[in-house]
Structures are given as structure tokens and as C-alpha cells.
Design a protein around this motif. Structure first.
Motif, PDB file in Angstrom:
ATOM      1  N   TRP A 211     -65.593  98.452   3.458  1.00 12.67           N
ATOM      2  CA  TRP A 211     -66.876  98.922   3.979  1.00 12.67           C
ATOM      3  C   TRP A 211     -66.712  99.438   5.406  1.00 12.67           C
ATOM      4  CZ3 TRP A 211     -70.574  99.062   7.574  1.00 12.67           C
ATOM      5  CH2 TRP A 211     -71.876  99.403   7.198  1.00 12.67           C
ATOM      6  N   ASP A 212     -66.124  98.629   6.271  1.00 12.43           N
ATOM      7  CA  ASP A 212     -65.978  99.036   7.666  1.00 12.43           C
ATOM      8  C   ASP A 212     -64.983 100.187   7.820  1.00 12.43           C
ATOM      9  OD1 ASP A 212     -67.783  97.240   9.090  1.00 12.43           O
ATOM     10  OD2 ASP A 212     -66.480  95.635   8.392  1.00 12.43           O
ATOM     11  N   HIS A 213     -64.001 100.241   6.949  1.00 12.31           N
ATOM     12  CA  HIS A 213     -63.075 101.373   6.908  1.00 12.31           C
ATOM     13  C   HIS A 213     -63.837 102.678   6.674  1.00 12.31           C
ATOM     14  CE1 HIS A 213     -59.399 103.555   5.570  1.00 12.31           C
ATOM     15  NE2 HIS A 213     -60.116 103.949   4.532  1.00 12.31           N
ATOM     16  N   VAL A 214     -64.776 102.660   5.723  1.00 11.73           N
ATOM     17  CA  VAL A 214     -65.579 103.857   5.434  1.00 11.73           C
ATOM     18  C   VAL A 214     -66.500 104.185   6.602  1.00 11.73           C
ATOM     19  CG1 VAL A 214     -67.428 104.780   3.965  1.00 11.73           C
ATOM     20  CG2 VAL A 214     -65.457 103.642   2.930  1.00 11.73           C
ATOM     21  N   GLU A 215     -67.110 103.179   7.205  1.00 14.28           N
ATOM     22  CA  GLU A 215     -68.006 103.447   8.329  1.00 14.28           C
ATOM     23  C   GLU A 215     -67.271 104.144   9.474  1.00 14.28           C
ATOM     24  OE1 GLU A 215     -71.615 101.191  10.465  1.00 14.28           O
ATOM     25  OE2 GLU A 215     -69.727 100.087  10.549  1.00 14.28           O
ATOM     26  N   ALA A 216     -66.059 103.679   9.764  1.00 12.88           N
ATOM     27  CA  ALA A 216     -65.267 104.311  10.814  1.00 12.88           C
ATOM     28  C   ALA A 216     -64.897 105.738  10.436  1.00 12.88           C
ATOM     29  CB  ALA A 216     -64.015 103.484  11.091  1.00 12.88           C
ATOM     30  N   ALA A 217     -64.573 105.967   9.151  1.00 12.82           N
ATOM     31  CA  ALA A 217     -64.247 107.322   8.693  1.00 12.82           C
ATOM     32  C   ALA A 217     -65.447 108.248   8.820  1.00 12.82           C
ATOM     33  CB  ALA A 217     -63.760 107.276   7.245  1.00 12.82           C
ATOM     34  N   MET A 218     -66.634 107.750   8.509  1.00  7.49           N
ATOM     35  CA  MET A 218     -67.846 108.551   8.660  1.00  7.49           C
ATOM     36  C   MET A 218     -68.069 108.938  10.114  1.00  7.49           C
ATOM     37  SD  MET A 218     -70.317 106.442   6.044  1.00  7.49           S
ATOM     38  CE  MET A 218     -71.807 107.305   6.534  1.00  7.49           C
ATOM     39  N   ALA A 219     -67.801 108.011  11.024  1.00 10.45           N
ATOM     40  CA  ALA A 219     -67.946 108.315  12.448  1.00 10.45           C
ATOM     41  C   ALA A 219     -66.960 109.411  12.861  1.00 10.45           C
ATOM     42  CB  ALA A 219     -67.726 107.061  13.276  1.00 10.45           C
ATOM     43  N   LEU A 220     -65.748 109.357  12.337  1.00  8.48           N
ATOM     44  CA  LEU A 220     -64.770 110.404  12.644  1.00  8.48           C
ATOM     45  C   LEU A 220     -65.264 111.762  12.158  1.00  8.48           C
ATOM     46  CD1 LEU A 220     -61.403 108.589  11.834  1.00  8.48           C
ATOM     47  CD2 LEU A 220     -62.408 109.033  14.090  1.00  8.48           C
ATOM     48  N   ASP A 221     -65.823 111.804  10.954  1.00  5.58           N
ATOM     49  CA  ASP A 221     -66.369 113.064  10.451  1.00  5.58           C
ATOM     50  C   ASP A 221     -67.510 113.561  11.328  1.00  5.58           C
ATOM     51  OD1 ASP A 221     -65.073 114.255   8.254  1.00  5.58           O
ATOM     52  OD2 ASP A 221     -65.872 112.770   6.863  1.00  5.58           O
ATOM     53  N   ALA A 222     -68.382 112.650  11.761  1.00  5.49           N
ATOM     54  CA  ALA A 222     -69.520 113.045  12.592  1.00  5.49           C
ATOM     55  C   ALA A 222     -69.068 113.611  13.927  1.00  5.49           C
ATOM     56  CB  ALA A 222     -70.445 111.849  12.817  1.00  5.49           C
ATOM     57  N   CYS A 223     -67.816 113.323  14.280  1.00  4.33           N
ATOM     58  CA  CYS A 223     -67.271 113.805  15.563  1.00  4.33           C
ATOM     59  C   CYS A 223     -66.250 114.919  15.374  1.00  4.33           C
ATOM     60  CB  CYS A 223     -66.645 112.640  16.311  1.00  4.33           C
ATOM     61  SG  CYS A 223     -67.842 111.371  16.778  1.00  4.33           S
ATOM     62  N   GLY A 224     -66.180 115.485  14.180  1.00  2.00           N
ATOM     63  CA  GLY A 224     -65.302 116.630  13.936  1.00  2.00           C
ATOM     64  C   GLY A 224     -63.872 116.291  13.591  1.00  2.00           C
ATOM     65  N   GLU A 225     -63.536 115.011  13.434  1.00  2.00           N
ATOM     66  CA  GLU A 225     -62.165 114.610  13.104  1.00  2.00           C
ATOM     67  C   GLU A 225     -62.007 114.510  11.582  1.00  2.00           C
ATOM     68  OE1 GLU A 225     -59.623 114.341  14.968  1.00  2.00           O
ATOM     69  OE2 GLU A 225     -60.454 114.315  17.007  1.00  2.00           O
ATOM     70  N   HIS A 226     -62.124 115.666  10.921  1.00  5.20           N
ATOM     71  CA  HIS A 226     -62.182 115.666   9.458  1.00  5.20           C
ATOM     72  C   HIS A 226     -60.855 115.309   8.804  1.00  5.20           C
ATOM     73  CE1 HIS A 226     -66.071 117.260  10.231  1.00  5.20           C
ATOM     74  NE2 HIS A 226     -65.639 118.454  10.594  1.00  5.20           N
ATOM     75  N   ALA A 227     -59.751 115.724   9.377  1.00  7.57           N
ATOM     76  CA  ALA A 227     -58.455 115.411   8.779  1.00  7.57           C
ATOM     77  C   ALA A 227     -58.200 113.908   8.811  1.00  7.57           C
ATOM     78  CB  ALA A 227     -57.344 116.163   9.507  1.00  7.57           C
ATOM     79  N   ALA A 228     -58.538 113.273   9.923  1.00  9.30           N
ATOM     80  CA  ALA A 228     -58.365 111.822  10.023  1.00  9.30           C
ATOM     81  C   ALA A 228     -59.274 111.102   9.029  1.00  9.30           C
ATOM     82  CB  ALA A 228     -58.665 111.357  11.444  1.00  9.30           C
ATOM     83  N   ALA A 229     -60.511 111.580   8.891  1.00  8.05           N
ATOM     84  CA  ALA A 229     -61.429 110.973   7.925  1.00  8.05           C
ATOM     85  C   ALA A 229     -60.898 111.142   6.504  1.00  8.05           C
ATOM     86  CB  ALA A 229     -62.811 111.605   8.054  1.00  8.05           C
ATOM     87  N   GLU A 230     -60.362 112.315   6.185  1.00 12.82           N
ATOM     88  CA  GLU A 230     -59.848 112.530   4.833  1.00 12.82           C
ATOM     89  C   GLU A 230     -58.661 111.613   4.544  1.00 12.82           C
ATOM     90  OE1 GLU A 230     -58.425 116.142   1.855  1.00 12.82           O
ATOM     91  OE2 GLU A 230     -59.543 116.587   3.687  1.00 12.82           O
ATOM     92  N   ARG A 231     -57.834 111.353   5.552  1.00 14.83           N
ATOM     93  CA  ARG A 231     -56.727 110.402   5.344  1.00 14.83           C
ATOM     94  C   ARG A 231     -57.266 109.009   5.015  1.00 14.83           C
ATOM     95  NH1 ARG A 231     -54.618 113.018   9.881  1.00 14.83           N
ATOM     96  NH2 ARG A 231     -55.057 111.231  11.262  1.00 14.83           N
TER      97      ARG A 231
END
Length: 353
Positions: A44-64
Motif C-alpha cells: 500500500w505505502d509503496h503505491v502511495e509513494a509511486a503516486m507521489a512520484l507521478d504527481a511530481c513528474g517522475e514517471h519512469a521511477a513510478a513505472e519501476r
């Protein structure tokens, strides 16, 4: 880095960039985002952090991060409750942990417009959703866990079921976009929504926890006057002016995750001014490196525990993104553009919460 969410009095662009870096520093090369280096990861928290990365333009990191979930999904559709350095630390599965991949997947697609990603993660979302719905009880609630031996307690948590509610709506949004109808999911969502909004007695009593107070709103199940009344009823129990939100009502401990999540819930019901104030109040938890301490025991004037968690930083960034009008974040937390499921007309009445 682009598309950084900012909010006067909370985050400027430089501060937002530092907070994003605090998450990226913790992400492992395989995409995993633990709470902090050396600690465990939960899905759950892994996904929340990934969503925050996407909201900040870090799409490649979120996709990983999402690829990490795709690669480690178990045959039954679940993930373990905790991993350390890629190894299972706690093998049981928690229903809201498993369901939340749908929220992240839809958020990532809304952010990037990447159809190939959505098609690749769809089987993962489908299996996860089926696993969770196999835990739905006859009264519409969702059992909160399944153990290694396949057994599940005949009990449900309100916070967890509210999170599942949001995830089911996002899973249905993905299914609709990919033209993969899921009528059983629609029925399950309607039953769950009814249980959340009309039958609090069906859930374990965790009323002392602030999450049980605001999660019917945060999970998009409760809106309008009923949502505002619920928030008003718990305000004095949980909100500490100038500091943030208590984790539990009988402890002098405010926590950053709960504070940021309450801000999201306030924004969702049109109370943006109060949301901004909560986010300003929690800035005493900001560390020099841009990360956020988990909590503060105000009776002792002490940071506790002494850890800066990726999910606290992630929750803060998502709240700022929603208040700033980020479309993907607005969609998954606002709920107005998400499917509502099928409701039994005989059960339609005013919420009791």
C-alpha cells in the motif's frame, strides 16, 4: 523534474523538489520503495509513494515501482504484507494492500496517458481485485486479511474497506477504459459502499483511530452533508491546532500521514482552506533533507519514532497536488469521475455516518 506541486505556505518548488528527492533516494534499483532504507516495504505505502512520484513528474521511477508489483504478484493475485530487501518478511496478505494497485495504476495512466502500461498492468489489477473480492463477506464488508493457510478472519476494518472501495472504483475505471466489463465488480462495489455508509456496526470498533474517522471520506464513499457532518463530529477529538492530526484520540501524538490524508479528505468535500491549514500545521515534521518525520509526541516535545518515511512524504505531495488541481490526483481522490457500481434501490437511503 517537471510538474512539481506547490502550495503557498506549505511547499515552494525548491522544497517540493527536495521532498521528491527524499523518496527517490529510498527507491531501490529494482523499483521497490521501502518506508526508509533498511526497513520493510508494504504494497500500500509503496503505491502511495509511486503516486507521489507521478504527481511530481517522475514517471519512469513510478513505472519501476509498478513493475516491481507486476513481477512479484503471487499466483493467487496477492502480495505479502511486508518485504525486506525483496524477501518476504510477513507472508499474510491484507485486502486493502492488495487492492491499492488499482488506484496507482489508474493514477499513472491518467498522468502519463500510457495505454501500453495500462494494458501491461491490467492482468495484475484483475487478479488483485479478484483476490480481494473473494474476501468480501455476505454483509458487503471485506475481510481485512488472508493468512498463509488460506483462512481469513470473519471481521472487517472500516479504514481498510474504505480503501478497498476507492480501489474498486479505480479498477472499474480501468476495466471500462479497456472495454473489459466486470459486472460482478460493480455489484460488489455497490454492496461495499452500502455497508460503509449505512452499517458501521459491521466493522470492528476502531473508533479511537483517526483513520476510521476520515477514511469514509478519503475513500470516496461519503460525500456531501453527511461527509461534512462526520468531519465536524471528530474534529475536536483528533485535530491539534498548530500541530496536525492525532493518530489515536487518547495519545498526545500527531502524525504526518494522517495529517496529509485528512487534508485530502477536507479538499474532497470543498474545505480547501482548512486543508491548507492542516498542511501548514504539519510542517514542523519537515526534515532538513526534504523528507518528513512520521510523528511528534507533543507532550514530550519529541520527534517519535525517529524515522522519515516515504509514505509520509508521499501523502503530503499528493495532498498538495490535489489542492493544486493536478487532474490525475483530483480524479482518484475526488471520485466524481469514477464508476459508482450497482446499488440496490431497496438499500438507498440517507447515510447514517
Amino acid at each position: 523534474m517537471s510538474s512539481l506541486p506547490t502550495l503557498p505556505g506549505v511547499l515552494d518548488a525548491g522544497q517540493a523538489a527536495a521532498t521528491v528527492r527524499s523518496i527517490l533516494r529510498e527507491q531501490r534499483p529494482d523499483g521497490a520503495i521501502p518506508w526508509f532504507t533498511g526497513h520493510h516495504l508494504d504494497p500500500w505505502d509503496h503505491v502511495e509513494a509511486a503516486m507521489a512520484l507521478d504527481a511530481c513528474g517522475e514517471h519512469a521511477a513510478a513505472e519501476r515501482a509498478y513493475q516491481w508489483l507486476i513481477d512479484r504478484q503471487r499466483p493467487d493475485g496477492s502480495w505479502a504484507a511486508a518485504y525486506v530487501d525483496g524477501e518476504v518478511r510477513d507472508a499474510h496478505a491484507e485486502s486493502n494492500f492488495v487492492a491499492y494497485v488499482a488506484v496507482g495504476a489508474w493514477h499513472h495512466h491518467l498522468t502519463t496517458g500510457d495505454d501500453a502500461f495500462l494494458e501491461r498492468i491490467w492482468p495484475t489489477v484483475r487478479r488483485a481485485t479478484e483476490f480481494v473480492l473473494a474476501l468480501q463477506r455476505p454483509d458487503g464488508t471485506v475481510a481485512w486479511r488472508r493468512d498463509e493457510d488460506g483462512t481469513a478472519p470473519d471481521e472487517a476494518l472500516l479504514t481498510g474497506s474504505c480503501s478497498v472501495h476507492q480501489a474498486l472504483r479505480c479498477a472499474l475505471a480501468i476495466a471500462e477504459y479497456l472495454e473489459e466489463p466486470q459486472p460482478d465488480w460493480e455489484l460488489a462495489l455497490g454492496r461495499l459502499a452500502h455497508a460503509i455508509t449505512h452499517h458501521p456496526e459491521r466493522f470492528l470498533d476502531k473508533d479511537r483511530y483517526s483513520m476510521d474517522w476520515y477514511y469514509p471520506v478519503l475513500g470516496t464513499a461519503l460525500r456531501g452533508e453527511a461527509a461534512k457532518a462526520r468531519i465536524a463530529a471528530g474534529w475536536d477529538r483528533f485535530v491539534v491546532p498548530g500541530l496536525g492530526v492525532r493518530c489515536v484520540d487518547d495519545h498526545p501524538w500527531v502524525t504526518g500521514g494522517e495529517s496529509a490524508e485528512l487534508a485530502l479528505a477536507l479538499w474532497a468535500i470543498g474545505e480547501s482552506d482548512r486543508a491548507v491549514q492542516i498542511l501548514r500545521d504539519m510542517q514542523h515534521l519537515r526534515a532538513e533533507d526534504g523528507g518528513y518525520w512520521t510523528g511528534y509526541v507533543f507532550a514530550d516535545e519529541a520527534i517519535w519514532p525517529e524515522e522519515r518515511t516515504t509514505w509520509t512524504a508521499g501523502a503530503l505531495l499528493l495532498a498538495v497536488a490535489a489542492l493544486g488541481g493536478d487532474d490525475a490526483t483530483v480524479t482518484v481522490f475526488g471520485g466524481e469521475r469514477l464508476p459508482i457500481g450497482l446499488q440496490n434501490p431497496s438499500e438507498c437511503c440517507a447515510p447514517v455516518l
